[in-house]
Scaffold this active site. Structure first.
Site, PDB file in Angstrom:
ATOM      1  N   GLU A   1      39.219  31.489  42.584  1.00  0.00           N
ATOM      2  CA  GLU A   1      38.523  30.257  43.238  1.00  0.00           C
ATOM      3  C   GLU A   1      37.981  29.152  42.311  1.00  0.00           C
ATOM      4  O   GLU A   1      36.918  28.802  42.571  1.00  0.00           O
ATOM      5  CB  GLU A   1      37.703  30.701  44.523  1.00  0.00           C
TER       6      GLU A   1
ATOM      7  N   GLU B   1      43.285  37.947  47.820  1.00  0.00           N
ATOM      8  CA  GLU B   1      41.827  38.270  48.394  1.00  0.00           C
ATOM      9  C   GLU B   1      41.655  38.187  49.974  1.00  0.00           C
ATOM     10  O   GLU B   1      42.302  37.045  50.511  1.00  0.00           O
ATOM     11  CB  GLU B   1      40.805  37.638  47.812  1.00  0.00           C
TER      12      GLU B   1
END
Length: 493
Positions: free
Chosen positions: A265, A369
């Site tokens: 991220e 994820e």
């Protein structure tokens, strides 16, 4: 007919429904251990496992001209088996809900399903002091009597789901050769033992995906583990070396790395989430680092190791992939695929991924994820069927848009949904209660299992179309497996 609120699998059918159809001789149905049910408030049931008992599921070989169905439901069914004869229907009524399969129309090849062995997950597993209880958790995920995960994601160093901030070389600083690179106690005492236990329990190979959250603070612009920051350009080569050393150290421990992502991220490192332990990138900076530093170093060492770009939310693909390509066109050849996270998917249609990758057929996409929490209550919601539904619908949608794998976040957490540095507690498919000597399998666990158990590595998605439905449409996805069966996963709301 399909009852409401169910999951099924057969020829094989897996019901949330889901089912599977096979063309070769099988055996009598194996008597699995059933769920030790615990009803929680007004939710669905959870299944309780202790040192001497834990529910199991064995995948049956379908008899010729028969189908197998495995059903889980909000009412409490968990992989309930049913078998019957395949029948030919010449006439269908106007409102007969029908799935029409075309096995000759094939799409992506599936790589697998799995979850993450974070520090928190591995510590929770280690806190189960009874060795049989620990083994039951491993078997539930990776064994033949469990849901047969074949992929595990492992952080490269610490994350928010760690007991502390740490990297593999906090000191000495400014050491570009990383002469003191050392795996942490969290790796040696927790993550690696849990990964090895899964590898031992599985009859299939387990592929490990490594992801970096943040590098040593001395490489970052702010010299802090958390907060908005970027990698100092003088350490671009050092960070690539950091990844390579991780791969080598895990290999020495008997755990080969299948692939790595290019930073977890990266958008979080330049936004409000930057209070977590993160690393931010500019679009050009990340693309430049991948093409000129990371990819050459990793591919020289082992060309088979996969490099996955993005590793961020679906809506960031135009940023971290398409915009990055404009700056550094070589990016499309430097990576093998992209990893996408589950969060905010309801805001962005999956077609955006199809369009972004349209001109790059050499690249694959997987979900790297996923986790669930509530904005008003971040804690674990025992027995939540609603949370299982969110996973089910998202996985079916992703698979129907050419995702090749789907990896969950923490494989197990404690009753609070931690431990976690940021206090952002999350739910998990398995919740451990060391004091009671048990762990709980959530509906999330069975939602994941309807895919991981019945869609093995090497399966190919086939065309499935719904017809003659006068009511609400059902969610579905179908595959041809390496065992010469057809698997259909169906979800009926």
């Amino acid at each position: 007919m399909i009852k409401r609120n169910l999951l099924v699998v057969g020829f094989e059918i897996s019901l949330l429904f889901s089912f599977v159809v096979g063309y070769y001789r099988g055996r009598m149905l194996i008597a699995d251990k059933t769920c030790a049910e615990l009803q929680v408030n007004n939710s669905s049931v959870i299944c309780v496992c202790n040192a001497t008992y834990c529910d199991t599921v064995t995948r049956e070989e379908p008899h010729p001209r028969r189908f197998m169905v495995y059903t889980s439901s909000k009412a409490g069914l968990r992989f309930k088996k049913f078998t019957s004869i395949l029948e030919v229907f010449d006439l269908l009524t106007e409102c007969s809900t029908t799935l029409e399969l075309e096995p000759r129309k094939r799409y992506q090849t599936i790589h697998g399903f799995g979850g993450a062995i974070t520090d928190s997950a591995a510590i929770n597993w280690s806190n189960l002091k009874d060795e049989e209880l620990k083994q039951n958790l491993i078997e539930s995920y990776c064994g033949d009597s469990g849901i047969q995960y074949n992929m595990l994601r492992v952080p490269i160093g610490g994350t928010d789901f760690s007991p502390r901030f740490y990297t593999y070389q906090d000191y000495p600083e400014r050491d570009k050769d990383l002469s003191n690179f050392t795996l942490a106690p969290e790796d040696l005492n927790y993550k690696l033992p849990m990964i090895k236990a899964c590898m031992k329990a599985s009859n299939a190979s387990i592929d490990i995906l490594g992801s970096l959250w943040y590098p040593p603070a001395w490489m970052k612009s702010t010299k802090k583990s958390n907060g908005i920051s970027f990698l100092e350009e003088e350490y671009y080569d050092a960070l690539a070396l950091y990844h390579l050393k991780f791969i080598k150290e895990y290999y020495k421990q008997g755990v080969p790395i299948w692939g790595i992502t290019t930073t977890n991220e990266p958008l979080s490192g330049i936004t409000k989430h930057a209070n977590d332990n993160v690393l931010g990138w500019s679009v050009y900076g990340l693309a430049n680092w991948i093409v000129n530093y990371l990819a050459p170093k990793i591919k020289r060492y082992d060309p088979s190791i996969k490099i996955l770009g993005v590793d961020d939310q679906r809506f960031t693909v135009p940023l971290w992939f398409n915009a990055a390509l404009k700056h550094v066109p070589e990016l499309g050849r430097a990576i093998d695929g992209i990893g996408l996270h589950y969060y905010e998917n309801e805001l962005v249609p999956p077609e955006i991924v199809d369009r972004c990758l349209k001109n790059y057929p050499n690249l694959f996409v997987l979900s790297s994820e996923a986790s669930i929490h509530s904005q008003t209550n971040n804690k674990v919601d025992l027995g939540s069927w609603d949370r299982a539904e969110k996973y089910i619908k998202n996985i079916i949608e992703d698979l129907n848009h050419n995702y090749t794998a789907w990896i969950d976040w923490n494989v197990c957490l404690d009753k609070m949904g931690g431990p976690v540095l940021s206090k952002t507690y999350l739910d998990s498919p398995v919740i451990v209660d060391p004091d009671a000597g048990v762990f709980y399998k959530q509906p999330l666990f069975y939602a994941m299992g309807h895919f991981s158990k019945f869609i093995p590595k090497g399966s190919k998605r086939i065309q499935s179309m719904e017809k003659y439905n006068c009511g609400d449409p059902i969610k579905h996805v179908a595959f041809s497996t390496p065992m010469n069966t057809i698997v259909v996963v169906v979800f009926n709301e």
